[in-house]
Design an enzyme around this catalytic site. Structure first.
Site, PDB file in Angstrom:
ATOM      1  N   LYS A 274       0.809  -1.213   0.000  1.00 46.61           N
ATOM      2  CA  LYS A 274       0.000   0.000   0.000  1.00 46.61           C
ATOM      3  C   LYS A 274       0.847   1.270   0.000  1.00 46.61           C
ATOM      4  O   LYS A 274       0.401   2.326  -0.446  1.00 46.61           O
ATOM      5  CB  LYS A 274      -0.937  -0.007   1.214  1.00 46.61           C
ATOM      6  CG  LYS A 274      -2.021  -1.085   1.157  1.00 46.61           C
ATOM      7  CD  LYS A 274      -2.988  -0.846   0.019  1.00 46.61           C
ATOM      8  CE  LYS A 274      -4.235  -1.709   0.124  1.00 46.61           C
ATOM      9  NZ  LYS A 274      -3.938  -3.143  -0.093  1.00 46.61           N
TER      10      LYS A 274
ATOM     11  N   ASP B 234      -9.859  -2.089  -2.059  1.00 48.55           N
ATOM     12  CA  ASP B 234      -9.988  -2.229  -0.611  1.00 48.55           C
ATOM     13  C   ASP B 234      -9.587  -0.949   0.106  1.00 48.55           C
ATOM     14  O   ASP B 234      -8.811  -0.137  -0.405  1.00 48.55           O
ATOM     15  CB  ASP B 234      -9.151  -3.402  -0.112  1.00 48.55           C
ATOM     16  CG  ASP B 234      -7.679  -3.293  -0.500  1.00 48.55           C
ATOM     17  OD1 ASP B 234      -7.394  -2.762  -1.596  1.00 48.55           O
ATOM     18  OD2 ASP B 234      -6.815  -3.734   0.277  1.00 48.55           O
ATOM     19  N   ASP B 235     -10.134  -0.775   1.306  1.00 50.36           N
ATOM     20  CA  ASP B 235      -9.736   0.294   2.228  1.00 50.36           C
ATOM     21  C   ASP B 235      -9.828   1.675   1.589  1.00 50.36           C
ATOM     22  O   ASP B 235      -8.911   2.501   1.683  1.00 50.36           O
ATOM     23  CB  ASP B 235      -8.318   0.048   2.747  1.00 50.36           C
ATOM     24  CG  ASP B 235      -8.163  -1.309   3.402  1.00 50.36           C
ATOM     25  OD1 ASP B 235      -9.180  -1.876   3.848  1.00 50.36           O
ATOM     26  OD2 ASP B 235      -7.030  -1.816   3.467  1.00 50.36           O
TER      27      ASP B 235
ATOM     28  N   ASN C 191      -5.597 -13.555   5.765  1.00 49.65           N
ATOM     29  CA  ASN C 191      -4.746 -12.814   6.688  1.00 49.65           C
ATOM     30  C   ASN C 191      -4.647 -13.567   8.005  1.00 49.65           C
ATOM     31  O   ASN C 191      -5.650 -14.075   8.512  1.00 49.65           O
ATOM     32  CB  ASN C 191      -5.339 -11.432   6.980  1.00 49.65           C
ATOM     33  CG  ASN C 191      -5.266 -10.494   5.792  1.00 49.65           C
ATOM     34  OD1 ASN C 191      -4.240 -10.389   5.144  1.00 49.65           O
ATOM     35  ND2 ASN C 191      -6.364  -9.806   5.503  1.00 49.65           N
TER      36      ASN C 191
END
Length: 377
Positions: A182, A258-259, A355
């Site tokens: 990220k 995502d996120d 995860n």
């Protein structure tokens, strides 16, 4: 720190009939006795077989000498002349292989090139002090995608750590590495639209090359959702970025949503963009693998069935596009009930991004690179 694993990672040494092999083969038939690697050998099939497997085999044989006499070593894939007589013993499964070792011959026969490479990895694990067991193994993976996602926040892994990991994946028959740190600004906002600078591009090119040599699919992911504009300009910029990565050697791609928050979370727009990439990039290049996407609602606790985000993706995304899923929560076990729940909504098997907590003792391990140095020795 948590580690993200694709579908399956066997993290311990395992035994089958007193033979140390990682991961456990599907079928093992062991006889008493050992053979010594002789000083001379005949290598049959090297011109047709997986070149990476052939090179590693030659490296393994080291100071031994090829000759017209000596132990016969057959290597190749189903259909190759050198192993045609062993076809029935080869599992008819993707990435499957047949390995046989006795005092007359060694056979490394793959159902495909990756299977041959895995036969060689098993041979390497079996070799102890220049000796091999008398054994037959028929093996194939029970799970299609096996590997690691580098998709966390914080300092990305170093280039050298990634190179060491790719070798580790190949040795342990893991076939996928997804690049998506990220905090790589050219993977995510603000610079996902821009090409990598020369230094970083060369490093990525090297990673792709080493991944190929270790029979690992290098998947490059982009994370554009936080500031993407749903217009033709951004769509074409994303496609151009994929083209640049293709010229660096990348043949597997993912798009992460995502996120993020805001307009980028719109499932209809996400599906339209992904279908466009699928139809104008993935499907027009025969050597590119199916597209992978990470949805905004990537676990059950964050999903809102009433708003229909996941069902919209299931209805509108092209069937070949794979959808990632972490389970009931961001970090959770994968259960049969949970898989059934998500598969019904996305109308395809979920691509599991598992995860799990990965404890690091700070007194012993000062950095991720040092940790990798420890486990990859």
């Amino acid at each position: 720190m948590h580690l993200a694993i694709i579908c399956l990672f066997t993290g311990c040494t395992i035994f089958a009939q007193n033979i140390e092999v990682q991961p456990i083969p599907q079928q093992v038939s062991k006889q008493d006795g050992q053979i010594n690697l002789p000083e001379t050998y005949q290598l049959l099939g090297e011109t047709e077989a997986n070149p990476y497997a052939v090179q590693e085999l030659k490296d393994l044989l080291g100071g031994k000498h090829p000759a017209n006499t000596g132990l016969r070593i057959y290597i190749g894939e189903k259909g190759d002349k050198s192993i045609r007589k062993f076809t029935r013993q080869i599992p008819n499964q993707k990435e499957g292989y047949y390995l046989s070792i006795n005092n007359k011959e060694i056979i490394l026969a793959g159902n495909d090139e990756r299977g041959t490479y895995y036969a060689l990895q098993t041979l390497k694990q079996l070799l102890k002090d220049n000796q091999l067991p008398v054994i037959e193994i028929q093996d194939y993976p029970a799970i299609r995608y096996r590997g690691v996602v580098e998709g966390f926040y914080g300092t990305p892994w170093s280039h050298n750590a990634r190179l060491r990991q790719l070798q580790f994946y190949g040795e342990n028959k893991m076939n996928t590495y997804i690049y998506g740190p990220k905090d790589d600004p050219y993977h995510s906002s603000p610079n996902w639209r821009l090409p990598y600078p020369e230094k970083e591009a060369k490093q990525l090119q090297e990673l792709v090359k080493v991944a190929q040599e270790n029979e690992v699919d290098f998947v490059w992911a982009i994370h554009p959702g936080q500031d993407i504009k749903w217009n033709k300009e951004d769509r074409e910029l994303l496609l151009a970025k994929f083209e640049k990565m293709y010229h660096l050697g990348v043949r597997s791609f993912a798009v992460f949503f995502d996120d993020i928050s805001g307009e980028g979370t719109n499932p209809v727009k996400q599906a339209e963009l992904l279908n466009y990439i699928d139809e104008h990039f993935v499907k027009v290049k025969p050597d590119v693998t199916p597209l992978i996407m990470c949805p905004t609602e990537y676990n059950k606790s964050w999903s809102d069935p009433a708003k229909g985000y996941l069902t919209t993706l299931g209805d509108k995304l092209n069937p070949s596009i794979q959808i990632m899923w972490t389970g009931d929560r961001v970090i959770s076990d994968i259960t049969q009930d949970g898989i059934q729940w998500i598969n019904e909504r996305i109308k395809r098997p979920a691509y599991i991004w598992w995860n799990f907590l990965f404890p690091i003792t700070l007194e012993i391990i000062c950095s991720w690179d040092q940790y990798m140095e420890t486990i990859l020795k």
